[in-house]
Design a protein around this motif. Structure first.
Motif: not given
Length: 1008
Positions: A253-264
């Motif tokens: 199982y292979i996937t690439y995930c990108e970070s989701e960040r808040d204002e800080s």
């Protein structure tokens, strides 16, 4: 505004609409005309006052102006006017409405033609092709075709036509296929549709964005070349397709995930950017429904079970992680082998379902636990041990809780001793041999531990098997394996062979066996096994390498300097690791050689890039150190040292220049061996260390001056602080000499100002010459009173007494002024003054008033100082007189015996009041004169020292208002000052601050 209008290149006239009571426009009045308009209209009228009005009528602007004002929209108008010379001129007119009328913009045909020429020039220099068309309509208004009215050279190149074809032929005549888009063109012209599309132009073999917009009674088209971007996108799509195919071909199982960040900046979720077929099948959705969605949408429990935090750690630390994890939530129930690798602001996630393997392993462990329990009665030595942990939970030893007779016999211990003594005490080799570490690993991982070793006590071999029972208990079994040792050794070799290769799969690894002659001498090495990386290095197939000797594959092996190392490892069994440079391919390799069984394993890693980078870094570091050492300002680079709570506790030296090394006595050779507080511990005491922390935590640079004293360093320094990574750069410029010079200058200036001020006051108030007239007034008054007193009535005699009293006060005032002024010039402070003797003399002088007041005057032990005895006498006499004068009058409410005390104490220069201009860094003495008199409000503490200032009436408390001024002046002459603390009804305390200056503490005790 007028200047701006006159600078315009076109004519401008502002007309105001004059309306009647019903709102009907009856006249258009020109209210403003610029210079260009005057010039244009001068050819049509000789009357400058009527030119604008005449032009309005002759140009027929009544109807267009009313229409523009009524609709609120711009109107275009063209007018031909005839000059007196019969020459006709065409005017292009623009009518812009405003609140009370219109603004008329005038351009002649010549100006319009110039603007058109400029527009055509601009079009020829634009990077886009441009063509403008005008609609050709029939009698019914329908569009029949389009005529070219404007184009640039780039349009000719793209359309592959001549100017004659473009100008003389209508669009549908020149390109009949364009009739297919006739309806689209009509909507652009009549309905102002906007049409943008990408088109592959066969003539140029390029991609263009074609943009069409309405333009008058026609439209224009822009051709923007996007061929490079288009082909790049197509190539990217092809690469993505290829990558997707590779991922889909994988069995993981292979996937690439990108970070989701808040204002800080904190990671709050991950967004899927790429998935393979296995992931799509696991989630149960196609890729297009997964990509762009949050991870928590499909795995909502990922944060609660702790898996999300591990992914965040991979992204934030930049380090890969591989681990097993049981996912028992969100409809899943299984074990997975998870590998997470950071990439950009995200990570590549690869995982396999190992539930079946894990279930088998758990089953085996349960069976083994049961079997070992049964084996308690077997002849094998069996011991059940419990972990001993320290306060932090770390395993530090084990102790038997169950042991069978065979184990007791094997160890030679009694049961009571075996069950009450830690293993490390029963077996001194338990820790040094590594068994404690092995046992601890079994407890932490749950994986069994096996080892075989010779045991002299039975003259044979034992096999130790260790397995975990629960989180705090394990079982160890010793089995006599003497008879089967040979078979086990062979199996062990196979195990070591497999483990050696598996551990080196990322490097070029080859297993060699020795090639010996009949006498046992080593001739060569033959390849037994190799991996893909090694094959790539040799550029041969597997069947071309296995079974071949080293010298057959690499004929120059004996010449490049590694052959002797291979022989040494084979003969001694000692592993060898060396970096070797291959000249023929200009590459560096990290070569590791180790003995494995009867052969050797050779591992190659290409380190060319890192080797060159290290050399470059070393060169740059050398250059940087040279530059820093040439700088006279001490400079140092530090790295933060943090505790488990990420709190900065110290800083580690990373780099410093020679100037800093000499300043802090920390040699360059030991730069990274000590911390900041080890070198300069006073940084924390003085508060400088906290400012260092603030710069690292906030990122805000700081610059400040601070006095510093620690380990031979003493002076003022100008600190410059800048954050660098998780540390900071500190530059400290020695400002001590400058600080002392400025301080001395300020001192001299202050002394000069005080002297001048005193002299000015004295010159203004009194002089010696005033005393002689006063003496004559007093003498004549005495003559009048003595010789002619009988001739005067009571009023006359009272006037003479008042005159003499006023003259006496005047004489006292002048005398005090003279005393005050002399203090500015009497700077002889070289006498040794015993304050105890001085105060006793003053006490004798004041004895009469002390007895009159029934006062108790106590004088404590006082020091001996360097100073002017006369001035110091004046100071303390004034203070004691003041205390006696302002005692509580007898017979009044709250009256009590006046008590006055004089005490002294040594103080540090830091405790001296800040108003002292030169607080010398020597010992100081504070002498307090305290009384229990009437006191006064503390708000007047500064006022009482000013000249002629009095807080009480002259009749109530006599005096000139100069006594305390003189006292403070004396103290200032001696480099100190006088302060006061007071409270109405609770007495007053005057404190005299004086530097001791080679004086000594008085040896005499206090007197009363």
């Amino acid at each position: 505004m007028r200047t701006a209008l006159d600078s315009a290149s076109c004519g401008i006239i502002v007309y105001e609409a004059l309306k009647d009571e019903s709102g009907v426009i009856r006249k258009w009045h020109p209210s403003l005309t610029n210079r260009t308009a005057d010039s244009l209209l001068a050819a049509f009228s000789d009357d400058p006052t009527n030119r604008a009005a005449s032009f309005f009528d002759e140009a027929g602007l009544q109807e267009p102006a009313a229409d523009a004002l009524g609709s609120g929209q711009l109107k275009q108008h063209t007018a031909w006017l005839t000059q007196p010379t019969k020459e006709r001129t065409c005017f292009d007119l623009t009518l812009a409405p405003y609140e009370r009328g219109i603004t008329l913009t005038i351009q002649t045909e010549t100006a319009t033609r110039r603007q058109n020429d400029l527009l055509l020039t601009a079009l020829d220099n634009t990077p886009n092709a441009f063509v403008a068309y005008e609609a050709v309509r029939g009698t019914d208004g329908a569009i029949l075709d389009y005529r070219t009215i404007c184009y640039n050279q780039l349009a000719l190149d793209i359309l592959h036509v001549t100017p004659e074809q473009l100008e003389q032929q209508l669009l549908f005549q020149r390109r009949p296929e364009s009739r297919l888009e006739a309806d689209t063109m009509r909507r652009i012209v009549d309905e102002h549709d906007v049409v943008d599309r990408e088109v592959f132009w066969p003539v140029q073999q390029r991609w263009y964005v074609v943009q069409s917009r309405a333009f008058g009674d026609g439209f224009f088209t822009l051709f923007q070349d996007i061929d490079t971007e288009k082909r790049a996108k197509q190539q990217l799509i092809e690469q993505q397709t290829m990558l997707q195919a590779v991922m889909d071909f994988s069995d993981s199982y292979i996937t690439y995930c990108e970070s989701e960040r808040d204002e800080s900046g904190q990671i709050i979720d991950f967004i899927y950017r790429l998935t393979n077929a296995f992931v799509n099948k696991l989630i149960g959705r196609p890729s297009e429904q997964i990509v762009g969605q949050r991870m928590t949408q499909f795995f909502p429990s990922i944060k609660q079970i702790g898996l999300f935090q591990r992914y965040v750690q991979v992204v934030e630390s930049g380090e890969s992680q591989t681990f097993e994890f049981p996912y028992q939530a969100d409809g899943y129930d299984g074990w997975f082998l998870i590998s997470a690798t950071p990439l950009a602001d995200g990570f590549v996630l690869s995982f396999k379902d190992i539930s079946e393997i894990k279930q088998v392993s758990l089953t085996i462990e349960r069976q083994k636990t049961f079997l070992d329990s049964v084996m308690e009665h077997s002849p094998n030595s069996i011991t059940v041990e419990r972990a001993i942990r320290d306060d932090t939970g770390q395993i530090i030893d084990f102790q038997a809780i169950l042991i069978n007779p065979a184990a007791l016999a094997l160890g030679g211990h009694s049961q009571a001793e075996a069950l009450s003594t830690p293993i490390s005490q029963l077996n001194p080799m338990f820790v040094p041999s590594g068994l404690l570490a092995a046992y601890r690993q079994v407890m932490e991982t749950g994986e069994p531990f096996y080892v075989s070793f010779p045991f002299p006590r039975i003259n044979g071999w034992l096999q130790l098997a260790v397995a975990r029972i629960d989180t705090d208990t394990l079982i160890s079994v010793f089995t006599d394996i003497t008879e089967s040792q040979q078979a086990l050794v062979k199996l062990q070799k196979q195990h070591e062979l497999l483990e050696g290769i598996m551990n080196a799969t990322l490097s070029a690894v080859t297993l060699y066996e020795p090639v010996l002659d009949e006498s046992g001498q080593l001739l060569d090495f033959r390849v037994v096994m190799t991996n893909a990386a090694s094959l790539g290095f040799s550029k041969r197939r597997y069947d071309e390498v296995v079974g071949k000797t080293m010298t057959e594959i690499y004929p120059k092996t004996r010449e490049i300097g590694l052959w002797n190392r291979y022989i040494e490892v084979y003969q001694t069994g000692q592993p060898c690791r060396v970096e070797h440079y291959y000249h023929h391919i200009d590459s560096w390799f990290d070569v590791a050689v180790s003995k494995l069984g009867e052969g050797i394993v050779i591992t190659f890693n290409d380190v060319t890039t890192s080797k060159k980078a290290i050399r470059k870094i070393e060169q740059q570091a050398s250059i940087l150190q040279t530059v820093l050492d040439g700088c006279q300002t001490p400079i140092a680079l530090f790295e933060a040292i943090r505790d488990e709570n990420e709190t900065i506790t110290d800083f580690r030296y990373i780099l410093q220049n020679e100037a800093n090394a000499q300043l802090v006595s920390h040699p360059l050779s030991e730069t990274q061996h000590r911390t900041m507080l080890e070198v300069l511990p006073n940084l924390r005491t003085l508060g400088i260390f906290d400012r260092y922390i603030d710069v690292v935590e906030t990122g805000q640079p700081q610059r400040f001056q601070h006095y510093f004293e620690d380990r031979g360093i003493e002076g003022w320094f100008d600190f410059s602080l800048i954050r660098h990574g998780d540390g900071l750069i500190v530059a400290a410029q020695d400002q001590t000499l400058l600080k002392k010079s400025l301080h001395r200058s300020e001192q001299l200036i202050n002394e000069l100002q005080r002297s001048n001020h005193s002299l000015e006051q004295f010159a203004y108030v009194a002089s010696h010459d005033l005393q002689e007239p006063l003496r004559k007034i007093q003498s004549f008054g005495d003559v009048l009173r003595q010789q002619y007193g009988s001739a005067l009535d009571y009023t006359g005699q009272d006037i003479i007494l008042r005159m003499q009293s006023a003259a006496g006060r005047m004489q006292t005032l002048i005398r005090d002024l003279l005393t005050y002024s002399r203090l500015s010039t009497q700077q002889n402070l070289v006498d040794t003054v015993n304050l105890s003797d001085l105060l006793q003399t003053i006490r004798n002088d004041l004895d009469t008033i002390v007895q009159e007041k029934n006062a108790r005057l106590t004088i404590g032990a006082l020091p001996t100082l360097m100073g002017n005895a006369t001035q110091l006498r004046q100071l303390f006499q004034n203070l004691l007189s003041n205390a006696l004068k302002f005692s509580k009058p007898l017979g009044t409410p709250g009256a009590e015996q006046p008590i006055i005390s004089v005490t002294a104490e040594q103080i540090s220069w830091k405790a001296v009041p800040a108003e002292v201009p030169d607080r010398q860094r020597v010992d100081w003495v504070a002498i307090s004169v305290a009384d229990n008199g009437i006191g006064f409000d503390q708000q007047y503490s500064d006022r009482v020292f000013q000249l002629f200032e009095r807080l009480h009436g002259r009749n109530q408390y006599p005096g000139t208002g100069l006594g305390l001024s003189i006292a403070r002046r004396v103290a200032e002459n001696h480099g100190g000052t006088v302060t006061v603390r007071s409270q109405p009804g609770n007495g007053t305390t005057f404190t005299v601050y004086l530097p001791e200056q080679r004086g000594r503490k008085g040896e005499e005790g206090g007197k009363e």
